[in-house]
Design a protein around this motif. Structure first.
Motif, PDB file in Angstrom:
ATOM      1  N   SER A  87      -3.789 -14.440  -2.125  1.00  0.00           N
ATOM      2  CA  SER A  87      -4.074 -13.487  -1.053  1.00  0.00           C
ATOM      3  C   SER A  87      -2.782 -12.736  -0.737  1.00  0.00           C
ATOM      4  CB  SER A  87      -4.614 -14.192   0.182  1.00  0.00           C
ATOM      5  OG  SER A  87      -3.680 -15.132   0.674  1.00  0.00           O
ATOM      6  N   GLY A  88      -2.935 -11.558  -0.119  1.00  0.00           N
ATOM      7  CA  GLY A  88      -1.748 -10.768   0.199  1.00  0.00           C
ATOM      8  C   GLY A  88      -2.103  -9.524   0.981  1.00  0.00           C
ATOM      9  N   ARG A  89      -1.090  -8.714   1.171  1.00  0.00           N
ATOM     10  CA  ARG A  89      -1.203  -7.497   1.978  1.00  0.00           C
ATOM     11  C   ARG A  89      -0.562  -6.349   1.204  1.00  0.00           C
ATOM     12  NH1 ARG A  89       2.374  -5.486   6.111  1.00  0.00           N
ATOM     13  NH2 ARG A  89       1.285  -4.136   7.611  1.00  0.00           N
ATOM     14  N   VAL A  90      -1.294  -5.251   1.109  1.00  0.00           N
ATOM     15  CA  VAL A  90      -0.845  -4.088   0.338  1.00  0.00           C
ATOM     16  C   VAL A  90      -0.715  -2.908   1.297  1.00  0.00           C
ATOM     17  CG1 VAL A  90      -1.249  -2.640  -1.666  1.00  0.00           C
ATOM     18  CG2 VAL A  90      -2.117  -4.980  -1.634  1.00  0.00           C
ATOM     19  N   LEU A  91       0.460  -2.317   1.310  1.00  0.00           N
ATOM     20  CA  LEU A  91       0.715  -1.154   2.157  1.00  0.00           C
ATOM     21  C   LEU A  91       0.107   0.096   1.544  1.00  0.00           C
ATOM     22  CD1 LEU A  91       4.430  -1.864   3.117  1.00  0.00           C
ATOM     23  CD2 LEU A  91       2.370  -2.354   4.466  1.00  0.00           C
ATOM     24  N   PRO A  92      -0.065   1.154   2.322  1.00  0.00           N
ATOM     25  CA  PRO A  92      -0.669   2.387   1.779  1.00  0.00           C
ATOM     26  C   PRO A  92       0.185   2.966   0.653  1.00  0.00           C
ATOM     27  CG  PRO A  92      -0.714   2.415   4.175  1.00  0.00           C
ATOM     28  CD  PRO A  92       0.115   1.246   3.792  1.00  0.00           C
ATOM     29  N   GLY A  93      -0.469   3.314  -0.435  1.00  0.00           N
ATOM     30  CA  GLY A  93       0.202   3.925  -1.570  1.00  0.00           C
ATOM     31  C   GLY A  93       1.021   2.955  -2.403  1.00  0.00           C
ATOM     32  N   GLN A  94       0.967   1.682  -2.129  1.00  0.00           N
ATOM     33  CA  GLN A  94       1.744   0.707  -2.882  1.00  0.00           C
ATOM     34  C   GLN A  94       0.798  -0.226  -3.639  1.00  0.00           C
ATOM     35  OE1 GLN A  94       4.568  -1.323  -0.432  1.00  0.00           O
ATOM     36  NE2 GLN A  94       5.593   0.550   0.253  1.00  0.00           N
ATOM     37  N   ARG A  95       1.422  -1.110  -4.399  1.00  0.00           N
ATOM     38  CA  ARG A  95       0.639  -2.066  -5.176  1.00  0.00           C
ATOM     39  C   ARG A  95       1.320  -3.429  -5.143  1.00  0.00           C
ATOM     40  NH1 ARG A  95       1.597  -0.360 -11.536  1.00  0.00           N
ATOM     41  NH2 ARG A  95       3.869  -0.603 -11.569  1.00  0.00           N
ATOM     42  N   CYS A  96       0.536  -4.451  -5.374  1.00  0.00           N
ATOM     43  CA  CYS A  96       1.011  -5.842  -5.332  1.00  0.00           C
ATOM     44  C   CYS A  96       0.764  -6.482  -6.688  1.00  0.00           C
ATOM     45  CB  CYS A  96       0.303  -6.626  -4.230  1.00  0.00           C
ATOM     46  SG  CYS A  96       0.774  -8.361  -4.137  1.00  0.00           S
ATOM     47  N   LEU A  97       1.789  -7.126  -7.227  1.00  0.00           N
ATOM     48  CA  LEU A  97       1.675  -7.783  -8.542  1.00  0.00           C
ATOM     49  C   LEU A  97       0.966  -9.123  -8.376  1.00  0.00           C
ATOM     50  CD1 LEU A  97       4.207  -7.897 -11.367  1.00  0.00           C
ATOM     51  CD2 LEU A  97       3.338 -10.072 -10.556  1.00  0.00           C
ATOM     52  N   VAL A  98       0.026  -9.402  -9.291  1.00  0.00           N
ATOM     53  CA  VAL A  98      -0.761 -10.644  -9.282  1.00  0.00           C
ATOM     54  C   VAL A  98      -0.700 -11.238 -10.678  1.00  0.00           C
ATOM     55  CG1 VAL A  98      -3.037 -11.676  -8.958  1.00  0.00           C
ATOM     56  CG2 VAL A  98      -2.297  -9.818  -7.470  1.00  0.00           C
ATOM     57  N   GLN A  99      -0.411 -12.532 -10.740  1.00  0.00           N
ATOM     58  CA  GLN A  99      -0.363 -13.255 -12.009  1.00  0.00           C
ATOM     59  C   GLN A  99      -1.595 -14.144 -12.120  1.00  0.00           C
ATOM     60  OE1 GLN A  99       3.272 -15.426 -12.381  1.00  0.00           O
ATOM     61  NE2 GLN A  99       4.482 -13.629 -12.867  1.00  0.00           N
TER      62      GLN A  99
END
Length: 1577
Positions: free
Chosen positions: A1063-1075
């Motif tokens: 689980s996580g939080r993504v800011l506007p216009g950004q991305r979150c890396l997931v493995q």
């Protein structure tokens, strides 16, 4: 008599048995005469000429042994003659017995006659005497005797006849013996010849053995002489070699000395160079360090400047924002526009620079091309090469830009470039097109370079897409280099691509190229061979076209390759030749396509590859002989064809038991409804049966009738059939053999003959079995009808098979006639079926001995059940209509029946409406509907007019439904945009019927997006793991909806998938890396189930082995005693007590558990799993509890293939626990790794901490299949704490992670003794022992060792340690047992110290040390001991000599014969309060109890010369006494200083102490006293 010319025939073998049977049981003369015919004519059978021929056929040795067949015939003849002699003796004995019986009969008859005569005389005498009573008695006796005589006469006649029969039989046997007399003589002669030959053979064998023994002896002597010679030569050679070696050694010593000197010189020079190099490196390191320091300072200054600049920018931005807000403007929007303007200006400048560079490059290329043209004009060879290059580059040109846009999504500059090019005017100049294409090529190259650099961090995530990009990028090979040579042709080709495929109003349809052949077929292929086949591609368009090979289907990539040389531009009608190469690696069938690309679009050529098979078919599975007259012979031939490339052996057997038993019509049951078999189809209907039909063994093609159908049938026909079924004829036969071989692509004809003998129907089922395992048996049914009527219907049962409502079906009715005149026929249809069935013509004439055909039409309507309830069963759909043919001048009509199964043609959906619900535009929503075929016939269906956003599977919505079959139809909805979707799907059948299905869906645009919705992992071995990387992107970067979003992946429990972070939080216009990590393992439930299965198999095998033991003891030991109950059910005797094992009983980590796990890993086959993981997203993260919207849920699809591991870890788990280990101790653990793959494996391992306690002691080496490799892992801790490291052992296929866990502990050992251990006086050469205890207070096993300083010769002694007197024998005076061991936690160990002196001494000393394995000393004890020569001793005095013994022998300084010893006692008296205090000392006299018997029970002592002592103030108590064995007695000596004694004065006196034991010892006791000066004052 029956003659036999050959004794080896079965008849001759049966003759002795017949004779022996007659010998065992005596028969009558009729039996003898009957048996006489069974005798062979042995005289003719054993002709001498035949014997001579047999002797001559023996072989090369005519005088040797007879052939085995002649010997066998000789022994058989001998046995038969012996049986014949026995039979003759039996008959002779029977004759003698008959004669004896006849002789006894005559004697008995004579006696009866004499008795009769005597009675007659008595009657006459009594008659004369008129004695009536005696007369009556005598008459009765006379009557009885006469009756006996009458009976005896009959018996005599019978005995005489028997005697004649025996005489006749004996004569017959004698005659037979006479026939065999010559043969008997010849047999005796042959036996003599055989005996003489055997003697000759024995003599020859004996002579041969003698000669062989003689030769062997001679050879042994010769070998011995040769061996001696060889040994002498070898000794001489060895002597010479030794001399040469000695000389060579002396010569080599000189050179060796010189070589060593040179090596020393070189080593010295190398040492000097090494020192200089080290000095240079130190200088370089110092310089580098100074450079690093300077660089860090520079970087710090640069960062500070950058921070200051950024701070200044922020301040300016803040000031600007404040000023704008003061003016009432939107500062955020204004700043954002400024940034966008700056970014656009920057991109514009970059683009202008790129364009300027591109123009310069184009100009340079044009100039180089102009130079090249000038050179080509001068050299024609170069011009030809240029044309060839232009052709090649035209073939590899990519397809049109719109097609390229459809295949993949391009970057914006590249897409805009291609779009501008495709939309440009075709008639534009070549220079402008050339410029635009050059820019496009440049951008494509840049994209390719970026694409080649975008390698994934982990394999498996982008591998498929990267391959597609690489495949598409191959289309643009050498575009940049070939552009200048192709600008004219390029322009033409692009114009042709942009235009439509029309020429003069004609538009081409279908594929642009056609293949000849259409399907490339590789048939009957063997694995390992290479097959090639050429095919041609012809351009069927109306324009010049190109052809490019894209590749083959995915399943054919490893097997099929295509040899293709690009032909360049091809005009209409031109063809090119290609070659397909097939290399089969697996013995399987393969289907696929070869994909090509042309200027007008892609096309493909089908390819099929099949393995060798054995495909057996028969032309007719049902052979109907039809109706024939009784007595006629009809033959039919079944052709069995092998369509495959593998031969087989067939065997023809009947389905029922017994040799060639036929199956006929079943009879009616007496009390219940019967089932009647329908007559089989005739020869015309057999043509409708498809060839190659597969019938199950034992299944006969007989149609059974229900009870209702039987009742509806004509009772007369039922009676006729019942009468016919009572017969059991055998009319069918097969002329040829029932088994044989069928080669590849061969056919075998099997003739079947039908010879009817009884009117009625006959059937027989044959089963053809094949030796090939993959070839299923074929059942062939044979039937025929025998009839005697002159007019009959060839098909008495017309089977219309399965019919649908409102469809017309036709069949022909053929009538045969044997009459000699023409007859009138009238076809009648029952009233109920006239609306559904008709026969044309209704009336006709059949000519003499000919046939007549009528047409039957059947059109079933929906009202069939209401019109013909008696003939139609609505539940089963079976229709049985009896029809008649009325023949003129014939009372009984000809009956025949029409059979059909009427069914509907409806298709039924289980849902009338389908609601897909809310579907994301990034995902596809799938639902299934069940489509059911309500008909009894297969129906083809297809979904037509499907919208673009819906996909119907399987097979794109087309398929075939078998009767009453249901199929799941998967509807896949992919929303292209957000909104409502309402549509209807149409399912159309092959008979043009439509079935509608209404659908509804809602498209949703989620706020978050996954970079990849599908992740395909590579093949991951069990125990290994594979990781893929993806991103969760927040696409909304600005606007009122821009906000931070939360996401959470829902991973199923107990799965092999791990997602980090979940689980996580993504800011506007950004991305979150997931493995995403895939780690396949075997579940405990599967392993435990396998363990239970293996246990059950083991018990089953054990019980079966025990049941096979024949003795009763083993049966009694069988664990399960089988007892039969009244219901004849076999049950175990102790079934109530024995409980079947369950998986819960298997303990994890047990031997059974590990064996089951290893078994599963070895037999593991590839497992492919598919996981769909939900990713829940929230609309906003402002609330305390985030609310996740179900409509915006994202889905991640994972394809996880798990393969068999190449390495197997033979241990309880992947974690090695060293448990608790003492600090400084070294513990080794073995890890066994087995190679369970089929190839060699090279192991590598990861690096462990070089400063850590774990280390791998052996190297990693490659090992073969089923081999094992042992890893030695050592743990040597230096600090007490817990350790954990991971060791990765990997090969090319997989990696194994081994966790190393250990805990280091400081050991704590305490000793029960402290300081020293004293041994009392011990007689010499005797021993005494004491025990002290070591207690382990730590939580682990502690190993220790006990050492003595006297035995530590090579170690440096402690300064405080003192080793005293030792034994003269060299053995240690102190012994320790045990010298080492291990102590468990909270346990203790007893250490025994033994003191064993070998001579008298008072100074035995040693030091005992207890050390652990880590060299830690936990206990130090000083060992002391004294030894005496005799059984008495005196102790307690001051030491008067050094501890070390003198080396001078005792007899040198010993005077007199009496043993005299000295003791010193010092006294010190103190003054307290002006008075002297008495000083006291004690001596101890002891009696040592030794192992030797003592002469005296006590030891006596006495003081002598005490007067001078007492005068000095000394007092001794007691003055004399005795000491018991094993005890001590103290002697107290006190001193009181006299009043006149001066301070610090010394008083000295001497006394003698005599001690008498087994010897007498005199001790000179010196008493020395003084007063303390300080105290006296």
């Amino acid at each position: 008599m029956a003659n036999s010319a050959d004794l080896s025939t079965p008849t001759t073998e049966h003759e002795p048995h017949s004779i022996s049977t007659h010998m065992e049981e005596e028969g009558s003369m009729d039996d003898i005469f009957r048996f006489e015919d069974d005798f062979p004519d042995w005289s003719t059978g054993f002709d001498s000429s035949e014997w001579e021929v047999s002797d001559g056929e023996d072989g090369t040795d005519t005088g040797g042994e007879k052939p085995y067949a002649d010997k066998k015939r000789l022994f058989k003849l001998k046995g038969f003659l012996g049986q014949l002699d026995t039979f003759y003796q039996q008959k002779k004995l029977n004759l003698l017995q008959a004669r004896e019986e006849l002789k006894a009969f005559h004697l008995h008859v004579t006696e009866l006659e004499e008795n009769r005569d005597k009675i007659e005389l008595d009657i006459e005498r009594e008659k004369q005497a008129e004695n009536s009573v005696a007369l009556l008695r005598l008459r009765a006796q006379h009557k009885r005797v006469c009756a006996e005589l009458q009976m005896e006469e009959d018996l005599g006649t019978h005995l005489a006849m028997i005697l004649k029969e025996h005489e006749l039989e004996l004569c017959q046997v004698e005659v037979e013996l006479g026939h065999f007399l010559a043969l008997r003589q010849e047999l005796e002669l042959e036996e003599k010849n055989v005996q003489s030959q055997d003697k000759k053979k024995q003599k020859l064998r004996f002579q041969r053995e003698k000669s062989i023994i003689k030769q062997r002896r001679h050879k042994a002597q010769h070998d011995k002489v040769e061996r001696d010679k060889v040994l002498q030569q070898q000794a001489e050679v060895n002597r010479k070699q030794q001399e040469q070696a000695l000389a060579s050694h002396l010569k080599a010593a000189v050179y060796l000395k010189q070589t060593l000197q040179r090596m020393k010189h070189k080593e010295a020079e190398a040492e000097e160079r090494r020192k200089e190099l080290i000095k240079k490196r130190q200088t370089a390191v110092m310089t580098l360090k100074a450079s690093f320091t300077a660089s860090q300072e520079t970087m710090c200054a640069r960062k500070q400047r950058q921070k200051a600049y950024e701070q200044k920018q922020r301040e300016q931005e803040q000031q600007m924002k404040e000023s704008l807000e003061a003016k009432g403007l939107n500062s955020t929007e204004y700043i954002h526009r400024l940034r966008l303007q700056e970014r656009i200006n920057k991109k514009k400048a970059e683009f202008e620079d790129t364009q300027r560079v591109g123009k310069m490059e184009i100009v340079a290329k044009l100039l180089s091309e102009r130079n090249m043209k000038e050179r080509h004009r001068k050299s024609p060879v170069l011009s030809r090469e240029k044309k060839h290059d232009e052709k090649f580059l035209q073939n590899i040109l990519p397809p049109t830009a719109p097609m390229r846009e459809e295949k993949r999504v391009m970057s914006s500059p590249r897409a805009s470039c291609i779009r501008s090019y495709s939309n440009s005017d075709v008639s534009s100049s070549s220079d402008s097109a050339e410029l635009k294409l050059g820019e496009c090529v440049e951008m494509e190259d840049e994209d390719k370079r970026e694409m080649s650099l975008a390698q994934p961090e982990f394999t498996g995530l982008w591998e498929h897409k990267h391959k597609e990009d690489m495949a598409t990028s191959d289309e643009n090979i050498h575009l940049e280099t070939s552009y200048t040579t192709m600008k004219t042709d390029m322009n033409k080709s692009l114009v042709s691509k942009a235009a439509k495929k029309t020429i003069k109003g004609r538009e081409s349809k279908g594929p642009p190229f056609i293949s000849k052949p259409e399907i490339i077929l590789f048939k009957d292929c063997d694995v390992g061979k290479v097959y090639k086949k050429k095919f041609t591609l012809t351009n069927v368009t109306y324009t010049t076209n190109y052809c490019k090979l894209l590749g083959v289907s995915q399943n054919l990539k490893d097997h099929v390759s295509v040899s293709f040389e690009p032909p360049g531009p091809m005009s209409a009608g031109m063809a090119c030749e290609l070659e397909a190469i097939f290399r089969p690696l697996l013995d399987v069938d393969l289907d696929g396509e070869i994909h090509f690309q042309s200027a007008t679009g892609p096309f493909s050529v089908a390819i099929k590859c099949s393995k060798k098979k054995c495909e057996m078919v028969v032309d007719h599975c049902l052979v109907d002989f039809g109706t024939h007259v009784v007595g006629q012979t009809v033959s039919r031939v079944i052709t069995m064809t092998n369509r495959g490339a593998l031969g087989t052996r067939y065997t023809l057997t009947p389905v029922s038991t017994g040799p060639l038993q036929q199956t006929f019509n079943s009879t009616l049951d007496s009390g219940k409804t019967s089932s009647l078999e329908m007559p089989s189809l005739n020869a015309e209907n057999t043509a409708e049966i498809p060839s190659g039909i597969d019938l199950r063994p034992g299944v006969s093609p007989v149609i059974s009738h229900s009870p209702d159908e039987v009742l509806m049938a004509d009772p007369r026909s039922v009676d006729t059939k019942v009468e016919q079924s009572t017969y059991e004829p055998t009319e069918f036969s097969i002329e040829e053999a029932y088994e044989g071989d069928v080669g590849q692509f061969m056919s075998v004809k099997i003739p079947i003959v039908f010879t009817p003998t009884i009117p009625g129907e006959a059937k027989l089922d044959f089963q053809i079995m094949f030796s090939q395992p993959g070839c299923e048996p074929i059942v062939v049914s044979v039937c025929g009808v025998a009839e005697s009527a002159p007019v009959w219907v060839t098909k008495p049962n017309v089977d219309l098979k399965i019919c649908m409502y409102d469809r017309l079906y036709q069949d022909s009715i053929e009538v045969q006639s044997r009459a000699s005149s023409a007859l009138r026929l009238t076809f009648k249809v029952c009233k109920e079926m006239r609306n559904h069935m008709s026969i044309l013509p209704k009336t006709g004439f059949i000519q003499a001995k000919s046939s007549f055909s009528a047409q039957l039409k059947f059109l079933p309507r929906q009202s069939l059940f209401s019109d013909a309830k008696s003939f139609f069963n609505k539940d089963t759909g079976v229709l049985e209509v009896p029809l008649t043919v009325q023949v003129a001048d014939q009372v009984r009509p000809v009956l025949f029946t029409v059979h059909a199964v009427v069914t509907s043609s409806d298709l039924l959906f289980d849902h009338t409406e389908v609601d897909f619900g809310h579907c994301s535009v990034y995902e596809s929503s799938q639902t299934s509907v069940r489509l059911t075929n309500c008909s009894l016939l297969p129906q083809e269906f297809g979904f037509v007019g499907i919208p673009k956003f819906i996909d119907v599977q399987p097979n794109d919505g087309f398929g075939t439904l078998l009767p009453s079959q249901s199929m799941d139809i998967y509807l896949i909805f992919s929303a292209s945009k957000a909104g409502e979707y309402n549509f209807t799907l149409t399912c159309k059948t092959s008979i043009n019927r439509d079935f509608l299905l209404s659908c509804h869906a809602t498209g949703v645009q989620p706020s978050l997006k996954l970079s990849d919705c599908l992740v395909e992992f590579g093949g991951t071995a069990l125990g290994d793991r594979t990781t893929a990387v993806l991103y969760v992107e927040n696409q909304i970067s600005s606007g009122p909806e821009a906000a931070a979003r939360l996401f959470a992946f829902s991973v199923p429990e107990n799965s092999d998938i791990t997602i980090t972070p979940a689980s996580g939080r993504v800011l506007p216009g950004q991305r979150c890396l997931v493995q995403v990590t895939f780690s396949p393992t075997l579940s405990d439930d599967v392993i435990k189930a396998q363990a239970v299965r293996r246990r059950n198999e083991f018990h089953t095998n054990t019980s079966s082995c025990q049941h096979t033991q024949p003795d009763s003891k083993s049966k009694m030991e069988t664990p399960l005693l089988l007892v039969k109950d009244q219901g004849s059910k076999v049950t175990p005797a102790n079934s109530s007590t024995v409980r079947s094992p369950s998986p819960a009983d298997v303990q994890a980590g047990s031997v059974e558990y590990l064996a089951a796990k290893a078994s599963l890993l070895r037999s593991f086959t590839e497992r492919r799993t598919r996981h769909v993981i939900s990713c829940f997203t929230s609309t906003s993260d402002t609330s305390e509890e985030p609310r996740y919207s179900p409509h915006e849920t994202l889905y991640l699809e994972l394809h996880c293939p798990a393969v068999r591991p190449a390495l197997l870890l033979i241990s309880d788990s992947h974690t090695i626990h060293f448990s608790q280990v003492a600090v400084g101790q070294k513990v080794l653990k073995k890890v066994i790794i087995q190679n369970i793959s089929s190839e060699f494996v090279k192991l590598t391992s990861s690096l462990l901490d070089v400063n850590g306690p774990f280390s791998v002691l052996n190297a990693m080496r490659p090992f073969g299949p089923e081999d094992t490799h042992v890893l030695l892992i050592a743990f040597t801790p230096s600090v007490a704490k817990k350790y954990y490291e991971t060791l990765e052992v990997s090969c090319s296929q997989m990696s194994l992670e081994i966790a190393l866990c250990a805990e280091a502990v400081n050991p704590i050992i305490t000793c029960s003794h402290e300081g020293h251990v004293d041994f009392d006086y011990v007689p010499e050469n005797e021993s005494a022992s004491q025990v002290f205890r070591l207690q382990n207070l730590s939580s682990l096993d502690v190993r220790f060792s006990v050492l003595l300083d006297s035995q530590r010769l090579t170690e440096v002694m402690d300064s405080t340690a003192h080793v005293g007197t030792q034994n003269h024998s060299g053995l240690s005076v102190f012994c320790v047992s045990p010298s080492g061991g291990a102590i468990s936690p909270a346990a203790a160990a007893d250490i025994t110290v033994t003191f064993h002196p070998d001579h008298e001494s008072l100074h035995y000393r040693d030091v005992l040390r207890v050390k652990l394995l880590n060299k830690q000393t936990v206990c130090v004890l000083e060992l002391r001991g004294s030894s005496c020569r005799h059984n008495m001793f005196v102790c307690g005095g001051d030491p008067v000599e050094d501890c070390s013994e003198s080396l001078i022998p005792s007899h040198i300084y010993t005077s007199g014969h009496q043993d005299s010893r000295s003791l010193l006692l010092t006294f010190r008296s103190e003054y307290q309060e002006g008075r002297a205090i008495t000083a006291t000392r004690k001596l101890h006299v002891g009696y040592v109890l030794g192992s030797k018997p003592a002469t005296k029970k006590t030891v006596e002592f006495i003081w002598e010369n005490l007067s001078p002592v007492e005068q000095q103030g000394f007092r001794v108590t007691p003055m004399q006494g005795s000491v018991d064995a094993g005890h001590r007695r103290p002697v107290t000596i006190t001193w009181m200083p006299s009043s006149g004694l001066a301070p610090n004065a010394v008083v000295q006196a001497c006394a003698l102490l005599t001690v008498r034991g087994d010897e007498t010892a005199v001790y000179r006791v010196t008493l020395m006293a003084h007063t303390d000066k300080t105290t006296a004052t």
